[in-house]
Motif scaffolding. Structure first.
Motif, mmCIF file in Angstrom:
data_model
loop_
_atom_site.group_PDB
_atom_site.id
_atom_site.type_symbol
_atom_site.label_atom_id
_atom_site.label_comp_id
_atom_site.label_asym_id
_atom_site.label_seq_id
_atom_site.Cartn_x
_atom_site.Cartn_y
_atom_site.Cartn_z
ATOM 1 N N THR A 198 38.102 -8.162 50.217
ATOM 2 C CA THR A 198 37.926 -7.161 51.269
ATOM 3 C C THR A 198 37.130 -5.964 50.763
ATOM 4 O OG1 THR A 198 40.017 -7.793 52.307
ATOM 5 C CG2 THR A 198 39.128 -5.632 52.887
ATOM 6 N N ALA A 199 36.135 -5.554 51.537
ATOM 7 C CA ALA A 199 35.380 -4.326 51.277
ATOM 8 C C ALA A 199 35.643 -3.367 52.430
ATOM 9 C CB ALA A 199 33.894 -4.615 51.163
ATOM 10 N N LEU A 200 36.074 -2.140 52.120
ATOM 11 C CA LEU A 200 36.366 -1.148 53.144
ATOM 12 C C LEU A 200 35.120 -0.319 53.428
ATOM 13 C CD1 LEU A 200 39.841 0.005 51.793
ATOM 14 C CD2 LEU A 200 39.355 -1.759 53.494
ATOM 15 N N ALA A 201 34.941 0.079 54.703
ATOM 16 C CA ALA A 201 33.694 0.735 55.088
ATOM 17 C C ALA A 201 33.885 2.097 55.724
ATOM 18 C CB ALA A 201 32.911 -0.160 56.053
ATOM 19 N N ASP A 202 34.879 2.251 56.632
ATOM 20 C CA ASP A 202 34.916 3.487 57.406
ATOM 21 C C ASP A 202 36.257 3.625 58.117
ATOM 22 O OD1 ASP A 202 33.861 5.858 58.358
ATOM 23 O OD2 ASP A 202 32.665 4.935 59.938
ATOM 24 N N HIS A 234 35.813 1.983 46.788
ATOM 25 C CA HIS A 234 35.885 1.971 48.253
ATOM 26 C C HIS A 234 36.761 3.119 48.743
ATOM 27 C CE1 HIS A 234 34.983 -2.646 48.414
ATOM 28 N NE2 HIS A 234 33.994 -1.939 47.908
ATOM 29 N N VAL A 235 36.477 4.313 48.275
ATOM 30 C CA VAL A 235 37.274 5.489 48.626
ATOM 31 C C VAL A 235 36.683 6.137 49.871
ATOM 32 C CG1 VAL A 235 38.129 7.711 47.800
ATOM 33 C CG2 VAL A 235 37.792 5.830 46.189
ATOM 34 N N GLY A 236 37.540 6.500 50.841
ATOM 35 C CA GLY A 236 37.048 7.125 52.072
ATOM 36 C C GLY A 236 38.102 7.974 52.737
ATOM 37 N N LEU A 237 37.687 8.705 53.784
ATOM 38 C CA LEU A 237 38.581 9.665 54.430
ATOM 39 C C LEU A 237 38.050 10.027 55.803
ATOM 40 C CD1 LEU A 237 40.153 12.825 52.858
ATOM 41 C CD2 LEU A 237 38.618 13.111 54.799
ATOM 42 N N THR A 238 38.966 10.358 56.722
ATOM 43 C CA THR A 238 38.621 10.987 57.984
ATOM 44 C C THR A 238 39.739 11.939 58.361
ATOM 45 O OG1 THR A 238 37.777 10.579 60.229
ATOM 46 C CG2 THR A 238 39.694 9.298 59.535
ATOM 47 N N SER A 257 29.400 -8.433 58.977
ATOM 48 C CA SER A 257 30.038 -7.352 58.240
ATOM 49 C C SER A 257 30.075 -6.117 59.120
ATOM 50 C CB SER A 257 29.251 -7.045 56.955
ATOM 51 O OG SER A 257 27.924 -6.642 57.273
ATOM 52 N N LEU A 258 30.976 -5.174 58.783
ATOM 53 C CA LEU A 258 31.051 -3.904 59.488
ATOM 54 C C LEU A 258 30.699 -2.773 58.533
ATOM 55 C CD1 LEU A 258 34.242 -4.156 61.749
ATOM 56 C CD2 LEU A 258 31.839 -4.373 62.417
ATOM 57 N N ALA A 259 29.963 -1.785 59.061
ATOM 58 C CA ALA A 259 29.540 -0.644 58.257
ATOM 59 C C ALA A 259 30.107 0.671 58.759
ATOM 60 C CB ALA A 259 28.014 -0.551 58.245
ATOM 61 N N GLY A 260 30.503 0.746 60.034
ATOM 62 C CA GLY A 260 30.986 2.008 60.581
ATOM 63 C C GLY A 260 31.865 1.803 61.790
ATOM 64 N N ALA A 266 44.381 5.660 64.793
ATOM 65 C CA ALA A 266 43.358 5.546 63.758
ATOM 66 C C ALA A 266 42.971 4.079 63.587
ATOM 67 C CB ALA A 266 43.866 6.121 62.434
ATOM 68 N N TRP A 267 41.750 3.867 63.099
ATOM 69 C CA TRP A 267 41.224 2.525 62.879
ATOM 70 C C TRP A 267 40.469 2.494 61.559
ATOM 71 C CZ3 TRP A 267 41.341 5.243 67.292
ATOM 72 C CH2 TRP A 267 41.992 4.674 68.395
ATOM 73 N N LEU A 268 40.638 1.406 60.820
ATOM 74 C CA LEU A 268 39.983 1.202 59.532
ATOM 75 C C LEU A 268 39.114 -0.041 59.631
ATOM 76 C CD1 LEU A 268 39.638 1.758 56.467
ATOM 77 C CD2 LEU A 268 41.735 0.449 56.082
ATOM 78 N N ALA A 269 37.832 0.092 59.297
ATOM 79 C CA ALA A 269 36.889 -1.017 59.409
ATOM 80 C C ALA A 269 36.453 -1.484 58.035
ATOM 81 C CB ALA A 269 35.666 -0.596 60.225
ATOM 82 N N GLY A 270 36.195 -2.771 57.933
ATOM 83 C CA GLY A 270 35.710 -3.340 56.690
ATOM 84 C C GLY A 270 35.227 -4.763 56.891
#
Length: 323
Positions: free
Chosen positions: A14-18, A295-299, A66-69, A27-31
């Motif tokens: 799994t690769a996390l994107a946004d 694969h660090v991210g935040l919103t 794949s998903l990017a955003g 909330a929603w997490l895409a990858g």
């Protein structure tokens, strides 16, 4: 302090994107799953139910994707963008079901932003996609085919910014320069950004037209931060961190990335919150700040902040609620 929330088991591929939010409780997490494996890659979306994260049932696709955003305007209006079979993949959630959405083609979709029924998508080229609530339109945002856009932010239908970079020169003398454009509700025009000679704009975040955060990459040490207050751009010092800090992103009042001690390749996650004119590190649970991560991210909504990271043990999702 961030607190962990339950996450379903995800494959190591799994690769996390946004991340996207619509208020404090949604909330929603895409990858993407199947990355760097013999299996076809497939889009992944997790949603927060109020107590846990769960898999969203997505449409079957005829080709690897794949998903990017991902972006959300309401619990029943969520958009995800990526790529499949050489074309942009756009998914929309109407509160009940995810559907694929047909759009004009652009080159390798990278980011999406949404405000009510006003949607913008950019990719690695000069073209952008705009949905006005009824129809998708293709627009030229850039003049040169050697320029591309990779990041988006919006505050309302008349204020959307997109950033990226262009390539000048040829061969050993070539160099990258930053590109920043603005959508006024009708067309894209060049927008005066901070005085940046080289590099590219990798991250944009805005709360109002007078509060824009910009992340600029000019070398290999991550983002350099700038802020627009409606009158001028100001360089913002990066947070202090032990060892070598590499920022990956910026949101209004937050930064995130990884840091490494000297002479190591261990990349430990780090999140900082803006307090007055300084950055304050935010503690992570379960010694995650001592664990190598990527694969660090935040919103953030301003009051609720979601963060994600991936370690050898799997995917972690964290929640921070302002006091």
């Amino acid at each position: 302090m961030f607190r962990p929330v339950p996450v379903p088991a995800l494959p190591p591929s799994t690769a996390l994107a946004d991340l996207a939010t619509a208020g404090d409780d949604h909330a929603w997490l895409a990858g993407t799953t199947g990355v760097f494996t013999s299996r076809p890659s497939a889009p992944l979306v997790l949603s927060w139910t109020g107590t846990t994260w769960q898999h969203e049932p997505l449409p079957e696709l005829p080709a690897p994707a794949s998903l990017a955003g991902i972006a959300a305007t309401a619990p029943d209006d969520v958009w995800a963008v990526g790529n499949t079979a050489g074309h942009p993949l756009v998914l929309h959630y109407d509160g009940t079901t995810w559907h694929t959405v047909t759009t004009p083609p652009i080159t390798w979709a990278k980011a999406i932003t949404a405000h009510h029924h006003d949607i913008h998508i950019v990719g690695t080229g000069r073209d952008t996609l705009h949905y006005d609530g009824t129809t998708w339109h293709l627009h030229h945002a850039l003049n040169s085919t050697r320029e591309n856009l990779t990041t988006l932010t919006t505050t309302d239908p008349h204020h959307t910014w997109a950033g990226g970079g262009g390539l000048a020169g040829a061969g050993p003398a070539s160099y990258e320069y930053p590109v920043l454009v603005h959508w006024d509700g009708t067309r894209w025009t060049d927008h005066p950004g901070p005085r940046l000679a080289r590099g590219h704009i990798a991250r944009l975040a805005a709360t109002t037209p007078d509060d824009i955060w910009l992340g600029h990459v000019r070398d290999t040490d991550g983002l350099h931060l700038h802020h627009w207050n409606g009158t001028r751009w100001t360089a913002v010092p990066s947070p202090d961190a032990p060892g070598r800090l590499s920022l990956h992103g910026i949101a209004a009042g937050w930064t995130w990335g990884v840091h490494a001690t000297h002479n190591t390749f261990e990349t430990r996650p780090t999140f900082h919150r803006r307090t007055g004119d300084t950055w304050t590190p935010v503690a992570l649970p379960h010694d995650l700040d001592r664990t190598s991560a990527f694969h660090v991210g935040l919103t953030t909504t301003g009051t609720t902040t979601w963060a994600y990271l991936k370690t050898a043990a799997g995917v972690h999702v964290l929640r921070h609620t302002a006091a």
